[in-house]
Design an enzyme around this catalytic site. Structure first.
Site, PDB file in Angstrom:
ATOM      1  N   ASP A   1       0.830  -1.194   0.000  1.00 45.43           N
ATOM      2  CA  ASP A   1       0.000   0.000   0.000  1.00 45.43           C
ATOM      3  C   ASP A   1       0.872   1.255   0.000  1.00 45.43           C
ATOM      4  O   ASP A   1       1.893   1.325   0.696  1.00 45.43           O
ATOM      5  CB  ASP A   1      -0.889  -0.022   1.251  1.00 45.43           C
ATOM      6  CG  ASP A   1      -1.918   1.078   1.269  1.00 45.43           C
ATOM      7  OD1 ASP A   1      -2.774   1.108   0.370  1.00 45.43           O
ATOM      8  OD2 ASP A   1      -1.871   1.920   2.192  1.00 45.43           O
TER       9      ASP A   1
ATOM     10  N   GLU B   1      14.445 -15.548  -0.055  1.00 40.16           N
ATOM     11  CA  GLU B   1      14.802 -16.651   0.836  1.00 40.16           C
ATOM     12  C   GLU B   1      13.872 -17.840   0.650  1.00 40.16           C
ATOM     13  O   GLU B   1      14.202 -18.963   1.057  1.00 40.16           O
ATOM     14  CB  GLU B   1      14.732 -16.198   2.295  1.00 40.16           C
ATOM     15  CG  GLU B   1      15.794 -15.181   2.695  1.00 40.16           C
ATOM     16  CD  GLU B   1      15.556 -14.647   4.099  1.00 40.16           C
ATOM     17  OE1 GLU B   1      14.587 -15.099   4.759  1.00 40.16           O
ATOM     18  OE2 GLU B   1      16.316 -13.772   4.539  1.00 40.16           O
TER      19      GLU B   1
END
Length: 563
Positions: free
Chosen positions: A218, A267
Site C-alpha cells: 500500500d 529466501e
C-alpha cells in the site's frame, strides 16, 4: 502498419524453466468485509471467504489478493492496522486464515495479502506506547512527532493537508503533534528508525511462513521522508519536482527498504512476490518493478481512461514499454476498492480530454459528488462497454487484476444515506466527496434472502434493490451472463496465453483496435457504435455481446481463434 510491443517472459524459475506464475496471472481482489459473511454479524470475514472458494475456483483465477484483514478500528476500511501479525477477531482467527490459504492452494490458487507500511492505526501498541512515553522517548521515534508553532505551540508544525482532508497533523495531550498523511487514526511511521524496518521484515516472514505467496504494498511511494527542519510549507513542497529527492513522496531511498525486502522474498522457494501501489510519475514506475526491488508495480492508466480506442492503444503501448524497461510484466486493472466501478464510469458521459486524448479529470468523481443524480447514468451502455473492456484487458500480456463483483457486472452504489457512510474521505471533506463506499457494498450472492446471500445478519453497507438482478445465483446458469463470460474468458486465457508480446493489426478504423498474440490468437474491440467487418471465416471463440457472422457490433470485443 503493425507495431510489436512487449518483451519475452523472463525464464528463471528453478526446475521447469517457465516464467514466474505472477507475470501473466489473473488476480482477484477480495475486500474481506464486503465479500462474504460467515457468522452473520453483517461484516464479511475469513470463514465467509472460505465458503466461496469453490466459486473462486470455478471462476478460474490464478490468485486472490486479500485487502487488509488485520485487527483494525475501521477508520479507513481496515487500512488502519492495529496488529500486522494477526486477524481481526471480527473476521476470524489465524487458524481460519490458515484454512483459507490451504483451501486456495489445494485448488491451485495463490494468495497475496496487503501490507500497509506507511502508517499504523492509532490503536497499535507502538502508538499507544508513544502517547504514554512522552516527549523525546524512543517510542515516539517510531513515528513522526514534532512540536507545534505559535507562542504556545498550539498551531500545527506546518500547513500540510491530509489526503483525506483537513490538517495532516494532530495534537496529543502533552502538546506535541504527530503526522498523519491519511486519517487522523493513521499516524505515519518513521522509516528512518531501524526498529520500524526490522519489525516489517518480521511481518513479511510471518506471513510468508504461513504460506502467503506475495504482497501488495500500500502507498509504496510514501514510506521514507526527509523531515529535516525547518520543514517546508505546503506551497514549497508542491513546487518541488518529484524526481527522487522530494522530501515526502517517491524518494530514491525508499528502494533501500525494498532491496532488504527483496532479500527476504528470495529466501523462499519459490520467491515471494510483491506489487507496488505507487502513484508516481510514469518514468519512476520501473524503479519499483525492478527484480531487485518489489518486482512489479500497478499501472492505473485504465482506471482514469474513457472507453476510447486512442486512449487504450496509447496506454497499452506505454505500459508494455515500461514493463520491458524494468524486466517485469505490467498490470492491468479496471476497478478496485478506491475508484468508481468501471461499469458505471463507462455509462457516464465521457470525460473532457486534452489534445493528446487524456482525460482532464478523474472520471466518475463528478457523478459521485452529485450522489449519482447528475449526469444521467446509462446502465446498459456502461455494462456493455465494461464487458468489452474486460475481454480487451484479459487478452493483453501481463497480469490482470479483477475487483470482486466486476464479474457480476456490478455498478457503483451512489445512493447511500449519509448516516451509513464509512469512508473517512466523506467525513473529512466534510460531505463534499462521498468517498469510496459505493464500490465496497457487500456482494449479492443470491437474488433473495438475508442481505442477498452475503450473510444472515444483514450487510454493513446497504445493498440496493437492483443488486438482486446481478446476484451470482441468477447469473450462474445463464449462458449470456457477465459471470459466464468471465468464466469462459479465464478458461480460454489459460489455454491461449503465450509470451508477453502483442502485434497491432491495422483495422482501417480509428474506433477499432485489433491485436495478435504470438500464437495467432487475436482480440478485436470496437469502441465505436457502428459494426466492424471481419475477414470472413475466422472462428469467434468468445464475444462480449451478441455478434453476427463476420461483424463486430459497436462497443463489443471478440476473441478470434488462431488462424
Amino acid at each position: 502498419m503493425t507495431t510489436v510491443t512487449g518483451t519475452d517472459s523472463a525464464r528463471h524459475d528453478s526446475d521447469e524453466l517457465l516464467p514466474p506464475w505472477w507475470r501473466q496471472a489473473t488476480v482477484y481482489q477480495i475486500y474481506p468485509r464486503s465479500f462474504a459473511d460467515g457468522d452473520g454479524d453483517g461484516i464479511g470475514d475469513i470463514p465467509g471467504a472460505l465458503s466461496r472458494v469453490p466459486y473462486l475456483a470455478e471462476l478460474g483465477i490464478d490468485a486472490v489478493w486479500l485487502s487488509p484483514f488485520y485487527p483494525s478500528e475501521l477508520a479507513d476500511g481496515g487500512y488502519d492496522v492495529a496488529d500486522y501479525r494477526d486477524v481481526d477477531p471480527r473476521l476470524g482467527t489465524l487458524d481460519d486464515f490458515d484454512a483459507l490459504v490451504a483451501a486456495l492452494h489445494e485448488r491451485g490458487i495463490r494468495v497475496v495479502v496487503d501490507i500497509v507500511p506507511n502508517h499504523t492505526s492509532d490503536q497499535h501498541a507502538w502508538f499507544q506506547e508513544a502517547l504514554a512515553a512522552g516527549r523525546g522517548s524512543a517510542a515516539r521515534e517510531r513515528y513522526i512527532f514534532r512540536d507545534g508553532t505559535g507562542p504556545d505551540g498550539s498551531e500545527p508544525p506546518t500547513d500540510w493537508d491530509s489526503i483525506f482532508g483537513g490538517s495532516a497533523w494532530e495534537r496529543v495531550a502533552d502538546g506535541q503533534w504527530y503526522l498523519h498523511n491519511f486519517a487522523v487514526e493513521q499516524p505515519d511511521l518513521n522509516w528512518s528508525n531501524p526498529e520500524v524496518r526490522a519489525d516489517f521484515v518480521r511481518t513479511l516472514r510471518f506471513w510468508s511462513d504461513r504460506g502467503v505467496d506475495g504482497f501488495r504494498i500500500d502507498v509504496a511511494h510514501m514510506l521514507t521522508k526527509d523531515m529535516t527542519e525547518p520543514l517546508l510549507s505546503k506551497a514549497e513542497l508542491e513546487a518541488l519536482p518529484k524526481d527522487g529527492n522530494h522530501p515526502m513522496i517517491d524518494r530514491d531511498d525508499v528502494h533501500e527498504v525494498y532491496a532488504e525486502w527483496r532479500q527476504v522474498f528470495d529466501e523462499y522457494d519459490p520467491p515471494r512476490t510483491a506489487v507496488a501501489e505507487a502513484w508516481v510519475d510514469r518514468s519512476r514506475i520501473p524503479l519499483y518493478a525492478r527484480a531487485e526491488s518489489l518486482g512489479q508495480a500497478f499501472n492505473f492508466d485504465l482506471l482514469q481512461a474513457d472507453f476510447d480506442a486512442r486512449q487504450f492503444h496509447t496506454i497499452v503501448d506505454d505500459n508494455l514499454a515500461l514493463a520491458a524497461s524494468s524486466g517485469s510484466s505490467t498490470t492491468w486493472v479496471l476497478s478496485n476498492h478506491d475508484v468508481v466501478r468501471h461499469a458505471t464510469r463507462y455509462g457516464l458521459p465521457d470525460a473532457e480530454r486534452t489534445e493528446t486524448g487524456a482525460p482532464t479529470r478523474k472520471h466518475g468523481n463528478e457523478w459521485l459528488l452529485s450522489g449519482g443524480r447528475e449526469p444521467q447514468l446509462d446502465r446498459e451502455k456502461g455494462l456493455r462497454r465494461a464487458r468489452a473492456a474486460a475481454l480487451f484487458l484479459l487478452g493483453l500480456p501481463g497480469s490482470a487484476y479483477l475487483y470482486q463483483g466486476e464479474e457480476l457486472g456490478l455498478h457503483e452504489v451512489a445512493d447511500i444515506p449519509d448516516a451509513q457512510r464509512q469512508d473517512p474521505t466523506f467525513f473529512r471533506s466534510p460531505g463534499e466527496d462521498v468517498g469510496r463506499d459505493g464500490c465496497r457494498v457487500p456482494l449479492p450472492w443470491t437474488a433473495d434472502g438475508a442481505s442477498l446471500g452475503f450473510g444472515t445478519g444483514g450487510a454493513h453497507l446497504p445493498q440496493p434493490e437492483w443488486f438482486a438482478a446481478s446476484a451470482a445465483d441468477v447469473q450462474d446458469d445463464d449462458p449470456d451472463s457477465t459471470l459466464t463470460m468471465y468464466r469462459r474468458a479465464l478458461a480460454l486465457r489459460h489455454e491461449l496465453q503465450t509470451d508477453e508480446q502483442l502485434e497491432w493489426v491495422d483495422t482501417g478504423e480509428a474506433d477499432v483496435l485489433r491485436f495478435r498474440r504470438p500464437n495467432g490468437w487475436e482480440v478485436v474491440t470496437n469502441f465505436g457504435t457502428q459494426p466492424h467487418a471481419l475477414t470472413p471465416g475466422r472462428e469467434v471463440l468468445l464475444a462480449s455481446g451478441p455478434v453476427d457472422t463476420d461483424l463486430v457490433p459497436g462497443e463489443t470485443t471478440v476473441w478470434l481463434a488462431p488462424a
